[in-house]
Design an enzyme around this catalytic site. Structure first.
Site, PDB file in Angstrom:
ATOM      1  N   CYS A 123       0.692  -1.353  -0.156  1.00  0.00           N
ATOM      2  CA  CYS A 123       0.277   0.012  -0.020  1.00  0.00           C
ATOM      3  C   CYS A 123       0.729   1.326   0.122  1.00  0.00           C
ATOM      4  CB  CYS A 123      -1.029  -0.202   1.267  1.00  0.00           C
ATOM      5  SG  CYS A 123      -1.895   1.573   1.351  1.00  0.00           S
TER       6      CYS A 123
ATOM      7  N   CYS B 164      -1.289   1.770  -3.200  1.00  0.00           N
ATOM      8  CA  CYS B 164      -2.365   2.704  -2.739  1.00  0.00           C
ATOM      9  C   CYS B 164      -2.000   4.152  -2.837  1.00  0.00           C
ATOM     10  CB  CYS B 164      -3.255   2.558  -1.457  1.00  0.00           C
ATOM     11  SG  CYS B 164      -3.608   0.783  -1.197  1.00  0.00           S
TER      12      CYS B 164
ATOM     13  N   LYS C 139       0.130   5.306  -6.210  1.00  0.00           N
ATOM     14  CA  LYS C 139      -0.991   5.314  -7.173  1.00  0.00           C
ATOM     15  C   LYS C 139      -1.925   6.752  -7.193  1.00  0.00           C
ATOM     16  CE  LYS C 139      -4.592   3.069  -6.125  1.00  0.00           C
ATOM     17  NZ  LYS C 139      -5.560   2.077  -5.864  1.00  0.00           N
TER      18      LYS C 139
ATOM     19  N   TYR D  79      -9.630  -3.479 -11.712  1.00  0.00           N
ATOM     20  CA  TYR D  79      -9.249  -2.160 -11.056  1.00  0.00           C
ATOM     21  C   TYR D  79      -8.022  -1.592 -11.433  1.00  0.00           C
ATOM     22  CZ  TYR D  79      -7.158  -3.808  -6.524  1.00  0.00           C
ATOM     23  OH  TYR D  79      -6.288  -4.500  -5.576  1.00  0.00           O
TER      24      TYR D  79
ATOM     25  N   GLU E  14      -7.339   1.507 -13.427  1.00  0.00           N
ATOM     26  CA  GLU E  14      -6.651   2.888 -12.516  1.00  0.00           C
ATOM     27  C   GLU E  14      -5.487   3.142 -13.377  1.00  0.00           C
ATOM     28  OE1 GLU E  14      -8.024   2.030  -8.040  1.00  0.00           O
ATOM     29  OE2 GLU E  14      -6.169   1.322  -8.765  1.00  0.00           O
TER      30      GLU E  14
ATOM     31  N   HIS F 137     -27.801  20.881  -1.132  1.00  0.00           N
ATOM     32  CA  HIS F 137     -27.909  21.547  -2.278  1.00  0.00           C
ATOM     33  C   HIS F 137     -26.873  22.931  -2.662  1.00  0.00           C
ATOM     34  CE1 HIS F 137     -30.132  22.367  -6.222  1.00  0.00           C
ATOM     35  NE2 HIS F 137     -30.172  23.545  -5.847  1.00  0.00           N
TER      36      HIS F 137
ATOM     37  N   GLU G 276     -26.768  14.775  -3.651  1.00  0.00           N
ATOM     38  CA  GLU G 276     -28.235  14.845  -3.121  1.00  0.00           C
ATOM     39  C   GLU G 276     -29.106  14.053  -3.558  1.00  0.00           C
ATOM     40  OE1 GLU G 276     -30.138  18.507  -4.203  1.00  0.00           O
ATOM     41  OE2 GLU G 276     -28.184  19.060  -5.246  1.00  0.00           O
TER      42      GLU G 276
END
Length: 488
Positions: free
Chosen positions: A44, A49, A52, A179, A183, A471, A476
């Site tokens: 990681c 992670c 990356k 993934y 990525e 908002h 939302e």
């Protein structure tokens, strides 16, 4: 006085192993040692992670210049300096590794900067020939990327190597649409590399929600990534050797790495891709030359040569350590956490498994690991955040209602860009509980972390609806979709 040198010996200095070691020592007063043969921080922090995500940030700035003009900014396009970025990246990784070492030192964990293997149920063999004994041994050795069984696969690189490139290629073929492949396709495309992707399945991101996969594939294609689904690589060679007709035979050295060969190959991966353009033949018969080939075709647990089966630890089909719900192997004194168990291969999961192990073994509180409803993110562009069941999984389980909205958010619409986002809820018809949530949008990873709390808590669609919207925001939509888009 203990019959062992340590109460706990941890093999592996990644996030899970370090957390377990320092908590066992710092909070429970255990005598702990840890061995790491590479860099502290593991996949990681050092080659996954963290670097990356920093590359994701770097790759996103190019399009901001064009978008900013629509908001009145006169910003001139620039060029990306890979060397400058890489220097800062390496400095940051060095800093983080130092943090990990300091955490261990502050907790009085003794460290060994060398490879360690299992000699028997309570004995660890160090690379320098010394042995250490421990009442408990924790395996946290993680995993590694592997190459497919393709002639000359050693010419390609794997994900670990991206961070060590001396320069970026002009063109790259990414083999694999999971993934990691997606990525890096988005990252490299954003940094100006011409990206082609071969994915043997009918769609990218197998195992994720189909509607989300489709939108991400469309977005990647619109951004310039050339995706070929139902396509795989069958042969590759240096362009010079292919043209000269001097391609080597399919010897062991020219084939893709087996699990046992991967570590040795990875030692020379920094040179991969520097030998010259690579000729590739695809399963559809197409032939093309790329500056570089990246294999994103899977990972394997780091159990090779560890002596595990010799002492009675059972390994699964993918050579993962088989453990029970408390992360205990078939040898009572040996436990395993993280990617080496091939359960849920995510850093936060490894950390939670490490904590559950410590609570079970040293806290006197047997704590099974909870692998249910884990939120996660795929850092494509746009990002993909997901928690719970996909529409397809839920439909197989029970009747469900699907609430889904895809639209151009305010910022994108104002800039006259065609990028779309998606907000999606999967709801049980019977209980009204939200079974899953899937978000494709900028910063979806940040959004899904918060939605994950609600889904983990078992909130209903009506409780979502009772929450006042913020908002104007993209998210939302998660609390304003009143009518189901469809049922399944």
């Amino acid at each position: 006085m203990s019959d062992f040198d340590y109460d706990l010996f941890v093999i592996g200095g990644g996030s899970g192993g370090v957390r377990a070691a320092r908590v066992a020592a710092g909070e429970y007063g255990a005598k702990v040692a840890l061995a790491e043969e590479d860099r502290y921080g593991g996949t990681c922090v050092i080659r996954g992670c963290v670097p990356k995500k920093l590359m994701v940030f770097a790759s996103g700035y190019a399009e901001l210049v064009d978008e900013a003009k629509c908001f009145g900014w006169d910003i001139k396009p620039g060029t990306f300096d890979w060397h400058a970025f890489k220097t800062r990246l390496n400095n940051e990784l060095d800093r983080l590794e130092g943090v990990y070492r300091k955490l261990l030192g502050n907790s009085d964990v003794e460290t060994f900067d060398q490879r360690a293997t299992i000699k028997d149920a309570h004995t660890v063999q160090l690379a320098n020939g010394e042995t250490r004994t421990a009442k408990h041994i924790l395996l946290a050795t993680g995993g590694r990327p592997v190459r497919p069984d393709v002639p000359n696969a050693h010419l390609g690189i794997v994900s670990d190597d991206i961070f060590h490139l001396e320069s970026l290629p002009k063109s790259i073929l990414i083999v694999g649409g999971g993934y990691i492949g997606c990525e890096f396709a988005c990252i490299l495309n954003g940094l100006g590399v011409e990206v082609t992707m071969y994915n043997r399945a009918a769609q990218i991101l197998r195992g994720f929600d189909d509607e989300a996969r489709g939108l991400i594939a469309e977005s990647m294609t619109n951004a310039g990534v050339d995706i070929h689904c139902g396509t795989n690589i069958v042969e590759m060679a240096l362009e010079s050797e292919h043209e000269a007709g001097t391609m080597p035979s399919n010897s062991d050295a020219a084939m893709g790495a087996t699990a046992a060969q991967s570590n040795e190959l990875n030692n020379c991966d920094a040179r991969a891709g520097t030998q010259g353009p690579i000729w590739v033949k695809a399963s559809n018969g197409a032939e093309k030359v790329f500056d570089m080939v990246l294999f994103a075709t899977g990972r394997a647990p780091n159990t090779d040569g560890m002596g595990l089966e010799e002492v009675g630890v059972s390994l699964g089909r993918r050579q993962e350590v088989e453990v029970d719900e408390y992360s205990q192997s078939g040898v009572p004194s040996i436990y395993a956490i993280g990617d080496v168990t091939d359960r849920v291969n995510l850093t936060p999961v490894a950390i939670r498994e490490g904590m559950a192990f410590v609570q079970t073994v040293f806290g006197g509180n047997p704590t099974p690991v909870d692998h249910d409803l884990i939120p996660s993110a795929v850092f494509t562009q746009p990002e993909f955040g997901t928690v719970g069941l996909t529409e397809e999984q839920a439909a197989e389980q029970e009747p469900v209602e699907i609430y889904s909205a895809s639209f151009r958010p305010m910022q994108t619409a104002f800039a006259e860009k065609n990028k779309r986002v998606m907000m999606k809820l999967i709801v049980s018809k019977e209980t009204r509980v939200v079974l899953g949530c899937h978000i494709v949008a900028p910063n979806a990873g940040e959004l899904i972390q918060l939605v994950g709390i609600a889904v983990k808590a078992g909130l209903t669609k009506e409780q979502f609806d009772a929450t006042c919207a913020v908002h104007p925001t993209m998210s939302e939509e998660l609390v304003t979709m009143r009518s189901p888009t469809r049922t399944a």
